[in-house]
Design a protein around this motif. Structure first.
Motif, PDB file in Angstrom:
ATOM      1  N   GLU A 195      13.866  16.770  50.781  1.00  0.00           N
ATOM      2  CA  GLU A 195      13.769  15.330  51.020  1.00  0.00           C
ATOM      3  C   GLU A 195      12.843  15.013  52.197  1.00  0.00           C
ATOM      4  OE1 GLU A 195      18.035  13.452  49.662  1.00  0.00           O
ATOM      5  OE2 GLU A 195      18.038  14.808  51.389  1.00  0.00           O
ATOM      6  N   LEU A 196      12.901  15.845  53.224  1.00  0.00           N
ATOM      7  CA  LEU A 196      12.032  15.622  54.380  1.00  0.00           C
ATOM      8  C   LEU A 196      10.583  15.893  54.032  1.00  0.00           C
ATOM      9  CD1 LEU A 196      14.318  17.193  57.119  1.00  0.00           C
ATOM     10  CD2 LEU A 196      13.741  14.779  56.862  1.00  0.00           C
ATOM     11  N   ALA A 197      10.343  16.916  53.202  1.00  0.00           N
ATOM     12  CA  ALA A 197       8.972  17.180  52.757  1.00  0.00           C
ATOM     13  C   ALA A 197       8.453  16.017  51.926  1.00  0.00           C
ATOM     14  CB  ALA A 197       8.928  18.480  51.961  1.00  0.00           C
ATOM     15  N   PRO A 236       7.359  22.262  62.286  1.00  0.00           N
ATOM     16  CA  PRO A 236       7.227  23.478  61.474  1.00  0.00           C
ATOM     17  C   PRO A 236       7.627  23.266  60.019  1.00  0.00           C
ATOM     18  CG  PRO A 236       8.166  24.019  63.610  1.00  0.00           C
ATOM     19  CD  PRO A 236       8.092  22.517  63.546  1.00  0.00           C
ATOM     20  N   LEU A 237       8.673  22.469  59.790  1.00  0.00           N
ATOM     21  CA  LEU A 237       9.086  22.244  58.407  1.00  0.00           C
ATOM     22  C   LEU A 237       7.971  21.630  57.587  1.00  0.00           C
ATOM     23  CD1 LEU A 237      12.350  20.917  56.955  1.00  0.00           C
ATOM     24  CD2 LEU A 237      10.269  19.694  56.418  1.00  0.00           C
ATOM     25  N   VAL A 238       7.319  20.601  58.121  1.00  0.00           N
ATOM     26  CA  VAL A 238       6.265  19.932  57.362  1.00  0.00           C
ATOM     27  C   VAL A 238       5.052  20.845  57.213  1.00  0.00           C
ATOM     28  CG1 VAL A 238       4.709  17.943  57.307  1.00  0.00           C
ATOM     29  CG2 VAL A 238       7.086  17.658  58.051  1.00  0.00           C
ATOM     30  N   ALA A 518      23.755  15.979  67.072  1.00  0.00           N
ATOM     31  CA  ALA A 518      22.478  15.647  66.436  1.00  0.00           C
ATOM     32  C   ALA A 518      22.657  15.420  64.933  1.00  0.00           C
ATOM     33  CB  ALA A 518      21.471  16.763  66.695  1.00  0.00           C
ATOM     34  N   GLU A 519      23.449  16.273  64.287  1.00  0.00           N
ATOM     35  CA  GLU A 519      23.705  16.117  62.847  1.00  0.00           C
ATOM     36  C   GLU A 519      24.356  14.773  62.544  1.00  0.00           C
ATOM     37  OE1 GLU A 519      26.110  19.512  62.014  1.00  0.00           O
ATOM     38  OE2 GLU A 519      24.425  20.683  61.228  1.00  0.00           O
ATOM     39  N   GLN A 520      25.320  14.398  63.355  1.00  0.00           N
ATOM     40  CA  GLN A 520      26.043  13.150  63.123  1.00  0.00           C
ATOM     41  C   GLN A 520      25.112  11.948  63.193  1.00  0.00           C
ATOM     42  OE1 GLN A 520      30.162  12.726  64.779  1.00  0.00           O
ATOM     43  NE2 GLN A 520      29.214  11.105  65.985  1.00  0.00           N
ATOM     44  N   LEU A 546      16.847  20.270  62.338  1.00  0.00           N
ATOM     45  CA  LEU A 546      18.187  20.706  61.931  1.00  0.00           C
ATOM     46  C   LEU A 546      18.168  21.597  60.695  1.00  0.00           C
ATOM     47  CD1 LEU A 546      20.142  17.359  62.459  1.00  0.00           C
ATOM     48  CD2 LEU A 546      20.527  19.493  63.713  1.00  0.00           C
ATOM     49  N   VAL A 547      17.146  21.478  59.861  1.00  0.00           N
ATOM     50  CA  VAL A 547      17.146  22.220  58.592  1.00  0.00           C
ATOM     51  C   VAL A 547      16.248  23.456  58.636  1.00  0.00           C
ATOM     52  CG1 VAL A 547      17.708  20.159  57.269  1.00  0.00           C
ATOM     53  CG2 VAL A 547      15.319  20.784  57.587  1.00  0.00           C
ATOM     54  N   VAL A 548      15.599  23.705  59.738  1.00  0.00           N
ATOM     55  CA  VAL A 548      14.776  24.912  59.921  1.00  0.00           C
ATOM     56  C   VAL A 548      15.312  25.684  61.116  1.00  0.00           C
ATOM     57  CG1 VAL A 548      12.486  25.783  60.511  1.00  0.00           C
ATOM     58  CG2 VAL A 548      12.708  23.894  58.891  1.00  0.00           C
TER      59      VAL A 548
END
Length: 633
Positions: A195-197, A236-238, A518-520, A546-548
């Motif tokens: 979703e972030l990508a 980094p994720l992107v 941070a997640e919340q 949070l996802v990497v």
């Protein structure tokens, strides 16, 4: 003059009420013939006593059209007499009171789709806005009444149709309250990597294919850097999942750095360009833009631009106290006349003969946090210890000056005098983020401990973060509230700033509870963020973190010039910390578990390359560290 509307004097002593303000913007209006009040209960109490409406005029020190309206209207004795006779007038610095600005800007949207500053709002003595606009000229123009016509119309409505005016104000407050009730939910969870990508690709689709940046199509449309969105695209994720989108950020920076938006002499970026090809800038230079664009340049590998921006922050904006000023004006005096941008049109030799545009020396807490983070990271990465020391100087100033008698953060200070305005949520989060970056660059755990305390103050009493002092007390008493949004303006929003600081605390090993915070926050606002990525870049950056799994590089060395330290600077990592053996022990003792067991092996500089807190065998050889498979991330 109607009965009961005796015009007030300028203050009990006859001195302007603005003269002692901690805002350069208010001080600039101290000599106006208008009997200005600063923001506070006193103005509304006086309006109630006299039975007159309130004019709330909002702007900031480097706002060009604020200067224009001040010269044309607020310095005019005849217009001032009208204001003093029929109104109580309040002057507000939007940078000192961002919540006031946000609340009245939201109310103003009911009257105009073209909003900006100066913001001109008329309210009842109980604080209910009933009419608003922006700049009004001294004479009528096409589509714009004169300011005198506006004043006459408002006064006539207040005198003849007061019931309708009160109803309008009540309806606007109801609408604002209703908009706050439509808040998102954390049930949807943190957005996934996919979703972030997709959000990054959606951002990339908004790229101007000809001139870079976001927008295009209309050559006369303004172009803003939107640094918060660029920084999300550089995560980094992107870079790994949507590399084409990440390239948009690099192209945008290159386009801006090579355009009129950047001052070729002093290195800073201007606020925005009035045309899509980055020409005809609006010449004010803001701390918020430049601090964030320094980080963009650093992540893009554009060392030349990074060095230029750092030079501007330190050489132009940093004050004798150590704090970094809010902005530099667009106007200056040239040949006896006010000139917008004329100073910046001169080359280096010609500038030395001119008085430079004034710097707003107001030291805003959160904005200094952005500068501290940028200078600390840039200084550490590019081997410029003077930049790190400039960041340390700013941090020490804010931590000792921008506090009230109880030691709680305030919004700003001027000439080392703290403002009475409380710090916002963004102030807490942005300063905490800056202190964490400074702790990693200096090895001084005290900054990390203070950052941890600041974030804790905002999250300990509620599920969603709140500033410890609460909202603006005057607005709260009047029932006027700012929109509860997590979208970015020209800086990361309050919720995003706290989420990013909590994420950095977790990356430094402060504990899983900070990741959960941070997640919340991200889960609560994430659905809206992925749907509107241009407006939520900072929150999306937190989500991406949070996802990497984080990359953490710690170098334990007694000498900051050791080859191993130099090698570590070239590694892309979420944490790059350089500490002495004693500093490493201090971090571990203070509860930052990333540093546990990190020592200089056999007395030699030692690098620890970790992925999600799992570290490879330590390196004592610089060439081996550079050649490691994950060092190019």
């Amino acid at each position: 003059m109607p009965p009961g509307t005796d015009a007030p004097d300028r203050g009990d002593s006859g001195v302007s009420r603005l003269a002692g303000s901690t805002s350069p913007y208010l001080r600039a209006h101290a000599d106006n013939p208008v009997a200005w009040y600063p923001w506070g209960d006193a103005a509304f109490d006086e309006a109630a006593r006299r039975g007159v409406p309130v004019l709330v005029s909002i702007g900031y020190s480097t706002c060009h059209w604020c200067h224009v309206m001040a010269r044309e209207s607020f310095a005019d004795p005849e217009l001032a007499a009208v204001l003093n006779d029929g109104f109580v007038s309040i002057k507000v610095d939007r940078e000192e009171h961002p919540e006031v600005d946000a609340a009245y800007m939201a109310a103003a949207s009911a009257f105009s789709r073209s909003l900006g500053w100066p913001l001109t709002v008329f309210a009842t003595p109980t604080g209910r806005p009933f009419f608003a606009g922006t700049y009004f000229p001294p004479e009528p123009r096409v589509g714009l009444p004169s300011f005198r016509q506006v004043l006459d119309a408002v006064r006539e409505a207040w005198t003849v149709r007061r019931g309708e005016v009160e109803q309008t104000g009540a309806a606007i407050l109801q609408a604002l309250a209703a908009s706050r009730g439509t808040e998102p939910s954390e049930e949807a969870g943190v957005p996934s990597a996919e979703e972030l990508a997709d959000a990054a690709r959606a951002l990339a689709d908004q790229e101007d294919p000809e001139f870079g940046g976001f927008g295009g199509g209309n050559p006369a449309a303004p172009k803003f850097p939107v640094a918060t969105a660029l920084r999300f695209l550089q995560t980094p994720l992107v870079r790994e999942a949507a590399g084409g989108a990440s390239a948009v950020a690099d192209r945008a920076l290159a386009a801006m750095a090579g355009s009129e938006l950047r001052d070729p002499v002093e290195g800073g970026f201007f606020r925005y360009a009035t045309r899509s090809d980055w020409t005809v800038p609006h010449y004010e230079r803001m701390l918020t833009d430049n601090a964030q664009l320094l980080e963009v340049a650093l992540d893009a590998g554009d060392d030349e631009t990074a060095r230029g921006v750092s030079g501007f922050l330190i050489g132009v904006l940093q004050q004798p106290s150590g704090g970094v000023g809010a902005a530099q004006d667009s106007e200056s005096w040239i040949d006896g006349a006010r000139s917008e941008g004329g100073y910046y049109a001169r080359d280096a030799s010609e500038r030395t003969e001119l008085e430079p545009p004034a710097v707003d020396g107001k030291v805003v807490t959160g904005w200094n946090g952005l500068a501290i983070a940028a200078l600390a990271r840039a200084g550490s990465r590019l081997g410029e210890p003077a930049w790190v020391e400039a960041a340390r100087w700013a941090a020490d100033t804010v931590l000792t000056t921008n506090v009230d008698a109880d030691g709680r953060l305030v919004r700003a200070s001027l000439d080392e005098i703290p403002s009475r305005a409380p710090a916002t949520l963004a102030d807490y989060g942005q300063l905490a983020g800056g202190l964490l970056a400074l702790a990693a660059a200096t090895g001084d755990v005290a900054y990390a401990v203070r950052a941890r305390d600041l974030v804790a103050e905002c999250v300990e009493e509620s599920r969603m973060p709140r500033p410890p002092a609460g909202g603006d007390p005057v607005l709260a008493a009047q029932g006027v509230e700012a929109p509860a949004e997590a979208s970015d303006g020209d800086e990361p929003s309050g919720p995003a700033s706290i989420a990013l600081a909590a994420l950095d605390l977790w990356r430094l090993g402060a504990g899983e509870q900070w990741r959960r915070i941070a997640e919340q926050i991200v889960a609560f606002h994430g659905r809206r963020a992925v749907a509107q990525p241009l407006a939520h870049g900072a929150l999306l950056r937190a989500a991406a973190g949070l996802v990497v799994a984080p990359r953490q590089v710690v170098v334990v060395a007694g000498d900051a010039d050791d080859p191993l330290v130099t090698a570590g600077r070239g590694i892309r990592a979420d944490v790059f910390a350089v500490v002495t053996p004693a500093q490493s022990e201090a971090f571990a003792s203070a509860g930052f578990e990333l540093f546990e067991g990190k020592a200089a092996l056999d007395g030699r500089a030692t690098a620890y390359d970790c992925q999600d807190f799992a570290c490879r065998l330590p390196f004592t050889n610089a060439a081996e560290l550079v050649a490691s498979p994950s060092s190019g991330r």
